[in-house]
Design a protein around this motif. Structure first.
Motif, PDB file in Angstrom:
ATOM      1  N   LEU A  29      48.448  14.631   2.107  1.00 36.16           N
ATOM      2  CA  LEU A  29      49.071  13.570   1.313  1.00 36.16           C
ATOM      3  C   LEU A  29      48.491  12.200   1.670  1.00 36.16           C
ATOM      4  N   GLN A  30      48.290  11.955   2.991  1.00 35.76           N
ATOM      5  CA  GLN A  30      47.748  10.673   3.412  1.00 35.76           C
ATOM      6  C   GLN A  30      46.322  10.470   2.891  1.00 35.76           C
ATOM      7  N   LEU A  31      45.509  11.531   3.040  1.00 36.36           N
ATOM      8  CA  LEU A  31      44.137  11.454   2.571  1.00 36.36           C
ATOM      9  C   LEU A  31      44.089  11.259   1.060  1.00 36.36           C
ATOM     10  N   SER A  32      44.966  11.977   0.339  1.00 35.98           N
ATOM     11  CA  SER A  32      45.023  11.827  -1.114  1.00 35.98           C
ATOM     12  C   SER A  32      45.400  10.408  -1.498  1.00 35.98           C
ATOM     13  N   SER A  33      46.357   9.834  -0.749  1.00 36.40           N
ATOM     14  CA  SER A  33      46.779   8.460  -1.041  1.00 36.40           C
ATOM     15  C   SER A  33      45.634   7.472  -0.808  1.00 36.40           C
ATOM     16  N   ASP A  34      44.873   7.673   0.288  1.00 40.34           N
ATOM     17  CA  ASP A  34      43.766   6.766   0.589  1.00 40.34           C
ATOM     18  C   ASP A  34      42.689   6.822  -0.496  1.00 40.34           C
ATOM     19  N   VAL A  35      42.301   8.057  -0.857  1.00 39.45           N
ATOM     20  CA  VAL A  35      41.257   8.194  -1.870  1.00 39.45           C
ATOM     21  C   VAL A  35      41.740   7.666  -3.218  1.00 39.45           C
ATOM     22  N   ARG A  36      43.036   7.972  -3.529  1.00 45.04           N
ATOM     23  CA  ARG A  36      43.606   7.470  -4.777  1.00 45.04           C
ATOM     24  C   ARG A  36      43.589   5.937  -4.793  1.00 45.04           C
ATOM     25  N   GLY A  37      43.925   5.335  -3.622  1.00 46.60           N
ATOM     26  CA  GLY A  37      43.904   3.869  -3.552  1.00 46.60           C
ATOM     27  C   GLY A  37      42.511   3.318  -3.761  1.00 46.60           C
ATOM     28  N   GLN A  38      41.512   3.997  -3.159  1.00 49.87           N
ATOM     29  CA  GLN A  38      40.134   3.530  -3.328  1.00 49.87           C
ATOM     30  C   GLN A  38      39.701   3.630  -4.783  1.00 49.87           C
ATOM     31  N   LEU A  39      40.026   4.777  -5.423  1.00 49.17           N
ATOM     32  CA  LEU A  39      39.698   4.918  -6.835  1.00 49.17           C
ATOM     33  C   LEU A  39      40.453   3.899  -7.680  1.00 49.17           C
ATOM     34  N   GLY A  40      41.688   3.617  -7.286  1.00 45.74           N
ATOM     35  CA  GLY A  40      42.475   2.626  -8.028  1.00 45.74           C
ATOM     36  C   GLY A  40      41.850   1.245  -7.955  1.00 45.74           C
ATOM     37  N   ARG A  41      41.338   0.889  -6.763  1.00 43.63           N
ATOM     38  CA  ARG A  41      40.696  -0.419  -6.638  1.00 43.63           C
ATOM     39  C   ARG A  41      39.425  -0.499  -7.487  1.00 43.63           C
ATOM     40  N   ILE A  42      38.642   0.588  -7.466  1.00 46.53           N
ATOM     41  CA  ILE A  42      37.433   0.607  -8.289  1.00 46.53           C
ATOM     42  C   ILE A  42      37.801   0.517  -9.769  1.00 46.53           C
ATOM     43  N   GLN A  43      38.842   1.288 -10.146  1.00 45.99           N
ATOM     44  CA  GLN A  43      39.298   1.270 -11.533  1.00 45.99           C
ATOM     45  C   GLN A  43      39.794  -0.121 -11.921  1.00 45.99           C
ATOM     46  N   GLU A  44      40.535  -0.764 -11.017  1.00 46.57           N
ATOM     47  CA  GLU A  44      41.075  -2.091 -11.318  1.00 46.57           C
ATOM     48  C   GLU A  44      39.956  -3.117 -11.478  1.00 46.57           C
ATOM     49  N   GLU A  45      38.938  -3.035 -10.614  1.00 43.32           N
ATOM     50  CA  GLU A  45      37.822  -3.968 -10.710  1.00 43.32           C
ATOM     51  C   GLU A  45      37.050  -3.757 -12.011  1.00 43.32           C
ATOM     52  N   LEU A 300      42.550  28.067   4.769  1.00 44.98           N
ATOM     53  CA  LEU A 300      41.395  28.163   3.890  1.00 44.98           C
ATOM     54  C   LEU A 300      41.414  27.054   2.828  1.00 44.98           C
ATOM     55  N   PHE A 301      42.573  26.863   2.214  1.00 48.67           N
ATOM     56  CA  PHE A 301      42.666  25.835   1.188  1.00 48.67           C
ATOM     57  C   PHE A 301      42.466  24.434   1.777  1.00 48.67           C
ATOM     58  N   ALA A 302      43.064  24.202   2.972  1.00 48.07           N
ATOM     59  CA  ALA A 302      42.908  22.889   3.605  1.00 48.07           C
ATOM     60  C   ALA A 302      41.436  22.602   3.880  1.00 48.07           C
ATOM     61  N   GLY A 303      40.708  23.639   4.372  1.00 48.72           N
ATOM     62  CA  GLY A 303      39.283  23.447   4.612  1.00 48.72           C
ATOM     63  C   GLY A 303      38.538  23.108   3.329  1.00 48.72           C
ATOM     64  N   TRP A 304      38.894  23.837   2.253  1.00 47.97           N
ATOM     65  CA  TRP A 304      38.248  23.557   0.969  1.00 47.97           C
ATOM     66  C   TRP A 304      38.590  22.136   0.477  1.00 47.97           C
ATOM     67  N   GLU A 305      39.867  21.768   0.637  1.00 49.98           N
ATOM     68  CA  GLU A 305      40.309  20.447   0.167  1.00 49.98           C
ATOM     69  C   GLU A 305      39.610  19.319   0.922  1.00 49.98           C
ATOM     70  N   ILE A 306      39.542  19.475   2.258  1.00 53.13           N
ATOM     71  CA  ILE A 306      38.879  18.438   3.062  1.00 53.13           C
ATOM     72  C   ILE A 306      37.403  18.338   2.694  1.00 53.13           C
ATOM     73  N   SER A 307      36.762  19.500   2.510  1.00 54.01           N
ATOM     74  CA  SER A 307      35.348  19.497   2.140  1.00 54.01           C
ATOM     75  C   SER A 307      35.148  18.838   0.775  1.00 54.01           C
ATOM     76  N   ARG A 308      36.048  19.146  -0.185  1.00 52.94           N
ATOM     77  CA  ARG A 308      35.917  18.560  -1.513  1.00 52.94           C
ATOM     78  C   ARG A 308      36.085  17.043  -1.472  1.00 52.94           C
ATOM     79  N   ARG A 309      37.064  16.613  -0.692  1.00 55.40           N
ATOM     80  CA  ARG A 309      37.297  15.168  -0.614  1.00 55.40           C
ATOM     81  C   ARG A 309      36.175  14.455   0.143  1.00 55.40           C
ATOM     82  N   ARG A 310      35.612  15.144   1.102  1.00 56.06           N
ATOM     83  CA  ARG A 310      34.474  14.553   1.788  1.00 56.06           C
ATOM     84  C   ARG A 310      33.312  14.369   0.812  1.00 56.06           C
TER      85      ARG A 310
END
Length: 705
Positions: A29-45, A300-310
């Motif tokens: 959830l924390q990682l999702s929030s961080d990435v979402r925030g970064q995408l939100g800033r790019i989207q806002e700009e 397994l899913f967590a590993g996939w999720e972390i890899s995808r977000r990386r």
């Protein structure tokens, strides 16, 4: 009761798995929030940039409309109509359906000094006459505009208003005479419907759908300050749209109107960012479902999720690095362009210096009429080539933001008279009359950039002469005290400019006739440079079509008053005494032709010079005998002018002899070369082509013992 070891291990493993799953879920959830925030800033700009692009597109339409309004408002026929409207043919002639359909004007309202509506008309987007919005007849409508309420010539209105349930781009100017010497007696309001035509063009320019709204939602999002040339600073607010897939922006587009309504439009994310946001939402939902699944599945899913977000983060970093590389490549290209222009200028100016110099020397020697005409042709042709070269260099400096404006006390009468004298014979050669009309109330001297103003006037007068035959050209100059603005107009009755040509009139490299068989030469940079220079000086330039034929260019430039003690005209400089004392002069230039030219100019002044064709020869000449003056080229092989100067200064210091005067004579146009020349020990700097008067002035500056 003691549990079996395997059962206890299973319980511990289960508890560990559950704890790890909870921790992984929290981390996800924390990682999702961080990435979402970064995408939100790019989207806002990105959304904020698109808001700016929409505002700039609308402002361009407003600038075009305001130019039309100003042309009609500063017209003697309009001024006569608002004072005596009864029985006047003015409305039927100038605002007929066919006339308005050929312009961006779709709404007309003309008011007298009391705010009474004298004439109104409206067209739809197809050019057909429609009912006039009822607001134009309401007295309160005029009161909403400062220009209509106070009738102050210094206050105008430009913005968006809702009339008859439709949005219009509006521009209002007070009506006065063409010379702007009479008090305003009313106002003209022009409007352009913000309909499919304008919205389609804005969409094509910005890639963004724009939909004006009468009552936009009240947003509490990020506040933006948007700057445009006509509207100044507009306020905008940006907030996420209700569906979370874009942004809503509200922008107030108006000036001098406190009752202006904001305009709202929705911005959508680019496809890649929207897709990334959808992936994140799906990942969060999957993470929630995996909390109740087995530990192994969750890991397994967590590993996939972390890899995808990386990978997602790496992709964003790669895109950012790519953008930085593009910016560096653009900067490198700009530096390469500057270097190319410097080399091109040097390579052209070097032979051009010899052509102009020798032509000027030959002009003062006896010749038969045919030879004299040939010499005059050489001077005019080389002068034209020099003007083309200077136009290209000026335009490059303006594009790079490297052109500075220097305001100094200037005699505006002398400046304009000089422009008139410069082009008077050229006008007569084409059977034209060049008339100078100076307002008697012009201040003696103003604080303004005289060189750049002269450049603008020269471009306008030159164009007027070029496109006129057997006609009259009028250069009129006046000044307003409140606000302090210099008003200049150049009027001709030449071939005129069509509406299609007017749309591209101030674009670079645009010509009235660009066909292979065109009758008029030129680079197409004159008007583009003039417009940029007017903007840099805080002013503006506008075009007005003249009926039945011809053109009028209006220029307005702000100025600062000169203190009374500075207004006295400078005394005439004392006559330069003849050069009688012997002066030892050394000419250093690797180009033998230019070296001989400088020596020929010096001979006309009664002097003789030694010539050195390299830096090494110059050092040998100085070691043999001290020179009073050295005319030094900069770009020379093996040892350039800077290094040669430094070695001469070192030699003078070691021998304890008085330093000679060293003046750079070069075709180098880089601003940095001036500072480098001073640092190397040079005393002055002359740019090729060099005039004999400049050489004489340099000689007169040599200190006498």
């Amino acid at each position: 009761m003691k549990l079996p070891p395997r059962f206890a291990a299973d319980i511990l493993l289960t508890l560990f798995g559950l704890g790890a799953a909870v921790m992984a879920f929290v981390f996800s959830l924390q990682l999702s929030s961080d990435v979402r925030g970064q995408l939100g800033r790019i989207q806002e700009e990105a959304s904020a940039n698109r808001v700016r692009s929409v505002l700039q597109a609308l402002d361009q339409d407003l600038q075009n409309l305001s130019s039309y309004t100003l042309g009609y408002a500063m017209w003697d026929d309009s001024y006569a109509f608002v004072q005596a409207p009864q029985g006047s043919a003015y409305p039927g002639t100038n605002y007929a359906e066919s006339v308005l359909a050929a312009s961006p004007i779709q709404l007309v309202g003309i008011y007298d000094a009391t705010g009474r509506l004298l004439f109104s008309a409206a067209l739809d987007e197809t050019g057909r006459t429609v009912a006039v919005p009822p607001e134009l007849s309401v007295p309160a409508f005029a009161a909403r505009f400062t220009a209509l309420k106070h009738l102050d010539d210094s206050e105008t209105f430009a913005g968006i208003e809702w009339l008859g349930g439709k949005p219009y781009l509006l521009s209002a100017w007070p009506v006065t005479n063409s010379a702007r010497t009479a008090a305003p007696k009313g106002a003209i309001v022009f409007g352009t419907l913000v309909g499919k035509k304008i919205l389609s063009r804005v969409t094509a320019l910005t890639g963004l759908g724009v939909q004006p709204q009468r009552d936009p939602p009240s947003l509490a999002g990020k506040e933006l300050d948007l700057q445009t040339p006509l509207l100044g600073t507009s306020q905008a607010r940006l907030a996420p749209s209700p569906d979370g897939r874009g942004f809503i922006a509200t922008v107030t587009l108006a000036r001098n109107s406190s009752a202006a309504l904001p305009v709202a439009f929705e911005l959508r994310l680019p496809a890649r960012l929207s897709q990334a946001a959808m992936h994140l939402d799906r990942a969060v939902r999957i993470d929630f479902l995996l909390v109740s699944a087995a530990f192994a599945t969750f890991v397994l899913f967590a590993g996939w999720e972390i890899s995808r977000r990386r990978r997602e983060s790496q992709r964003l970093k790669a895109e950012r690095a790519h953008a930085e590389r593009l910016a560096e490549e653009a900067a490198s290209a700009d530096r390469a362009k500057s270097a190319f222009l410097a080399v091109m200028s040097h390579e052209i100016r070097t032979p051009l210096n010899a052509i102009i110099g020798y032509a000027e020397l030959l002009e003062h020697t006896p010749h038969d009429p045919e030879a004299a005409q040939a010499i005059q042709t050489i001077r005019e042709s080389s002068g034209g080539l020099l003007r083309v070269l200077n136009d290209i260099l000026d335009f490059s400096k303006i594009e790079a933001g490297a052109l500075a404006i220097h305001c100094e006390p200037v005699s505006i009468r002398a400046l304009v008279t000089e422009v008139h004298s410069l082009f008077e014979l050229q006008a007569l050669a084409r059977d034209n009359r060049l008339i100078l009309d100076l307002d008697p109330a012009l201040p003696p001297r103003l604080a303004i950039d005289g060189a750049r103003l002269k450049q603008v006037l020269s471009n306008l007068v030159s164009n007027a002469i070029k496109f006129s035959h057997h006609g009259e050209i009028r250069l009129a100059v006046a000044a307003d005290s409140t606000p302090r603005r210099l008003r200049i107009s150049v009027t001709d009755d030449g071939i005129g400019i069509t509406p299609e040509q007017e749309a591209r009139l101030f674009e670079a490299f645009n010509q009235v006739d660009s066909s292979p068989t065109r009758r008029y030469d030129g680079t197409g940079l004159g008007l583009a440079i003039s417009r940029r220079l007017c903007l840099l000086m805080g002013g503006k330039i506008a075009f007005q079509r003249r009926q039945p034929q011809g053109s009028i260019f209006h220029v307005e430039i702000p100025f600062e008053p000169v203190a009374p003690e500075q207004t006295a005209e400078p005394a005439a400089p004392p006559a330069i005494p003849p050069i009688s004392a012997p002066i030892d002069i050394l000419v250093v230039d690797d180009n033998p032709t230019n070296a001989r030219l400088l020596n020929a100019i010096l001979k006309r002044l009664g002097l003789e010079a030694r010539i050195a064709l390299s830096g090494a020869e110059a050092l040998a000449c100085v070691e043999e005998r001290r020179a009073d003056l050295i005319l030094m080229d900069i770009q020379m092989p093996e040892m350039d002018g800077f290094e040669t100067t430094r070695r001469i200064r070192t030699l003078e210091s070691s021998r304890q002899i008085p330093p000679c005067r060293i003046v750079a004579v070069t075709a180098d146009i880089l601003e940095t070369s001036h500072a480098t020349a001073r640092a190397a020990g040079m005393d002055d700097y002359l740019s090729k082509p060099v005039k004999p008067a400049q050489i004489r002035a340099v000689i007169e500056a040599i200190p006498r013992a």
